[in-house]
Motif scaffolding. Structure first.
Motif, PDB file in Angstrom:
ATOM      1  N   ILE A  23      10.033   8.844  -7.024  1.00 44.93           N
ATOM      2  CA  ILE A  23      10.450   7.495  -7.331  1.00 44.93           C
ATOM      3  C   ILE A  23      11.384   6.975  -6.063  1.00 44.93           C
ATOM      4  N   LEU A  24      12.113   7.635  -5.663  1.00 40.47           N
ATOM      5  CA  LEU A  24      12.978   7.230  -4.437  1.00 40.47           C
ATOM      6  C   LEU A  24      12.093   7.205  -3.232  1.00 40.47           C
ATOM      7  N   GLN A  25      11.188   7.974  -2.863  1.00 42.83           N
ATOM      8  CA  GLN A  25      10.127   7.957  -1.908  1.00 42.83           C
ATOM      9  C   GLN A  25       9.669   6.660  -1.887  1.00 42.83           C
ATOM     10  N   SER A  26       9.005   6.374  -3.187  1.00 43.48           N
ATOM     11  CA  SER A  26       8.355   5.027  -3.494  1.00 43.48           C
ATOM     12  C   SER A  26       9.169   3.967  -3.009  1.00 43.48           C
ATOM     13  N   PHE A  27      10.301   4.035  -3.310  1.00 43.55           N
ATOM     14  CA  PHE A  27      11.372   2.899  -2.996  1.00 43.55           C
ATOM     15  C   PHE A  27      11.476   2.737  -1.589  1.00 43.55           C
ATOM     16  N   GLN A  28      11.587   3.801  -0.905  1.00 47.13           N
ATOM     17  CA  GLN A  28      11.786   3.779   0.619  1.00 47.13           C
ATOM     18  C   GLN A  28      10.523   3.206   1.100  1.00 47.13           C
ATOM     19  N   VAL A  29       9.566   3.419   0.641  1.00 51.00           N
ATOM     20  CA  VAL A  29       8.457   2.629   1.144  1.00 51.00           C
ATOM     21  C   VAL A  29       8.186   1.095   1.035  1.00 51.00           C
ATOM     22  N   MET A  30       8.536   0.931  -0.206  1.00 51.93           N
ATOM     23  CA  MET A  30       8.633  -0.472  -0.840  1.00 51.93           C
ATOM     24  C   MET A  30       9.487  -1.242   0.063  1.00 51.93           C
ATOM     25  N   ASN A  52      14.338   6.512 -25.468  1.00 53.92           N
ATOM     26  CA  ASN A  52      13.585   7.206 -26.435  1.00 53.92           C
ATOM     27  C   ASN A  52      12.146   7.440 -25.909  1.00 53.92           C
ATOM     28  N   GLU A  53      11.364   6.290 -25.498  1.00 58.57           N
ATOM     29  CA  GLU A  53      10.184   6.405 -24.692  1.00 58.57           C
ATOM     30  C   GLU A  53      10.009   5.671 -23.576  1.00 58.57           C
ATOM     31  N   LEU A  54       9.000   6.012 -22.691  1.00 55.83           N
ATOM     32  CA  LEU A  54       8.695   5.281 -21.407  1.00 55.83           C
ATOM     33  C   LEU A  54       7.247   5.021 -21.540  1.00 55.83           C
ATOM     34  N   PRO A  55       6.757   3.940 -20.836  1.00 58.26           N
ATOM     35  CA  PRO A  55       5.330   3.631 -20.949  1.00 58.26           C
ATOM     36  C   PRO A  55       4.282   4.358 -20.787  1.00 58.26           C
ATOM     37  N   LYS A  56       4.321   5.558 -19.628  1.00 59.19           N
ATOM     38  CA  LYS A  56       3.421   6.211 -19.323  1.00 59.19           C
ATOM     39  C   LYS A  56       3.718   7.813 -19.666  1.00 59.19           C
ATOM     40  N   PRO A  57       2.595   8.316 -20.322  1.00 59.59           N
ATOM     41  CA  PRO A  57       2.970   9.612 -20.949  1.00 59.59           C
ATOM     42  C   PRO A  57       3.509  10.748 -19.783  1.00 59.59           C
ATOM     43  N   GLY A  58       4.002  11.309 -20.066  1.00 59.39           N
ATOM     44  CA  GLY A  58       4.592  12.425 -19.396  1.00 59.39           C
ATOM     45  C   GLY A  58       5.718  12.131 -18.416  1.00 59.39           C
ATOM     46  N   VAL A  59       6.039  10.956 -18.461  1.00 62.95           N
ATOM     47  CA  VAL A  59       7.263  10.430 -17.486  1.00 62.95           C
ATOM     48  C   VAL A  59       8.653  10.587 -17.964  1.00 62.95           C
ATOM     49  N   LEU A  60       9.522  11.260 -17.317  1.00 64.58           N
ATOM     50  CA  LEU A  60      10.519  11.540 -17.731  1.00 64.58           C
ATOM     51  C   LEU A  60      11.819  10.682 -17.281  1.00 64.58           C
ATOM     52  N   VAL A  61      11.639   9.836 -16.337  1.00 64.01           N
ATOM     53  CA  VAL A  61      12.442   8.843 -15.591  1.00 64.01           C
ATOM     54  C   VAL A  61      11.750   7.669 -15.217  1.00 64.01           C
ATOM     55  N   THR A  62      12.528   6.638 -15.014  1.00 67.27           N
ATOM     56  CA  THR A  62      12.156   5.577 -14.494  1.00 67.27           C
ATOM     57  C   THR A  62      13.290   4.982 -13.781  1.00 67.27           C
ATOM     58  N   MET A  63      12.876   4.077 -12.650  1.00 71.46           N
ATOM     59  CA  MET A  63      14.170   3.423 -12.083  1.00 71.46           C
ATOM     60  C   MET A  63      13.859   2.236 -11.299  1.00 71.46           C
ATOM     61  N   PRO A 114       0.815  -1.194  -0.139  1.00 77.50           N
ATOM     62  CA  PRO A 114      -0.054   0.056  -0.036  1.00 77.50           C
ATOM     63  C   PRO A 114       0.876   1.351  -0.060  1.00 77.50           C
ATOM     64  N   ASN A 115       0.046   2.200  -0.266  1.00 79.05           N
ATOM     65  CA  ASN A 115       1.006   3.702  -0.237  1.00 79.05           C
ATOM     66  C   ASN A 115       2.190   3.760  -1.456  1.00 79.05           C
ATOM     67  N   GLY A 132      10.856  -3.441  -9.653  1.00 81.20           N
ATOM     68  CA  GLY A 132      10.755  -3.356 -11.129  1.00 81.20           C
ATOM     69  C   GLY A 132      10.670  -1.780 -11.289  1.00 81.20           C
ATOM     70  N   GLY A 133      10.745  -1.578 -12.535  1.00 80.42           N
ATOM     71  CA  GLY A 133      10.683  -0.009 -13.185  1.00 80.42           C
ATOM     72  C   GLY A 133       9.264   0.485 -12.451  1.00 80.42           C
ATOM     73  N   THR A 134       9.829   1.994 -11.825  1.00 80.29           N
ATOM     74  CA  THR A 134       9.089   2.670 -11.103  1.00 80.29           C
ATOM     75  C   THR A 134       8.999   4.072 -11.782  1.00 80.29           C
ATOM     76  N   ALA A 135       7.865   4.733 -11.915  1.00 76.54           N
ATOM     77  CA  ALA A 135       7.950   5.985 -12.333  1.00 76.54           C
ATOM     78  C   ALA A 135       7.513   6.888 -11.205  1.00 76.54           C
ATOM     79  N   GLY A 136       7.763   8.349 -11.396  1.00 82.08           N
ATOM     80  CA  GLY A 136       7.662   9.070 -10.363  1.00 82.08           C
ATOM     81  C   GLY A 136       6.046   9.703 -10.242  1.00 82.08           C
ATOM     82  N   VAL A 137       5.338   8.575  -9.961  1.00 80.66           N
ATOM     83  CA  VAL A 137       3.892   8.902  -9.555  1.00 80.66           C
ATOM     84  C   VAL A 137       3.337   8.966  -8.143  1.00 80.66           C
ATOM     85  N   ASN A 138       2.866  10.017  -7.764  1.00 82.13           N
ATOM     86  CA  ASN A 138       2.237  10.015  -6.370  1.00 82.13           C
ATOM     87  C   ASN A 138       1.232   9.289  -6.014  1.00 82.13           C
TER      88      ASN A 138
END
Length: 133
Positions: A57-64, A112-123, A11-12, A33-39
């Motif tokens: 992304i790094l905040q999400s990693f911390q929770v995970m 060149n591309e990432l799966p979610k529109p507007g995403v500039l980075v995934t990790m 969760p979260n 896995g690949g994580t985007a900067g989604v709140n």
């Protein structure tokens, strides 16, 4: 003794956009896995800029990581996929703020591309739990 792979999406954290869980764990080893900067609270990107997305992304990693007995200091390797290499310095600013003195192995790849529109980075990352083997 056979090791069983456990998978989860705590969760979260952002909801995966495909048929996968964020975390795969076997013994003390884990992969996120690949994580985007989604709140996760809004389901929207944390911002339109690289700094906001990378920090989220790094905040999400911390929770995970905390959900499975680990933390940012137990990361072994991070892969970063940037849409624009000109964002490298601002991505690093968010990275250093979150990671502090722990600087694990890292790879940065321009894409060149990432799966979610507007995403500039995934990790994605590889880490270990913070319990003794």
């Amino acid at each position: 003794m056979a090791h069983i792979v456990e998978t989860s999406t705590p969760p979260n954290t952002p909801t995966p956009i495909g048929p996968y869980n964020h975390i795969a764990k076997v013994g003390p080893f884990l992969s996120i896995g690949g994580t985007a900067g989604v709140n996760p609270a809004t389901g929207q990107l944390a911002g339109t800029d690289i700094y906001s997305q990378a920090k989220q992304i790094l905040q999400s990693f911390q929770v995970m990581l905390e959900s499975i007995g680990s933390d940012l200091e137990h990361i072994l390797h991070v892969n970063i996929f940037l849409k624009n290499m000109q964002d490298f310095e601002e991505m690093n600013r968010a990275y250093v703020e979150m990671m502090g003195d722990h600087l694990p192995a890292r790879t940065v790849i321009g894409v060149n591309e990432l799966p979610k529109p507007g995403v500039l980075v995934t990790m994605n990352l590889t880490a270990v739990t913070n319990t003794k083997l």
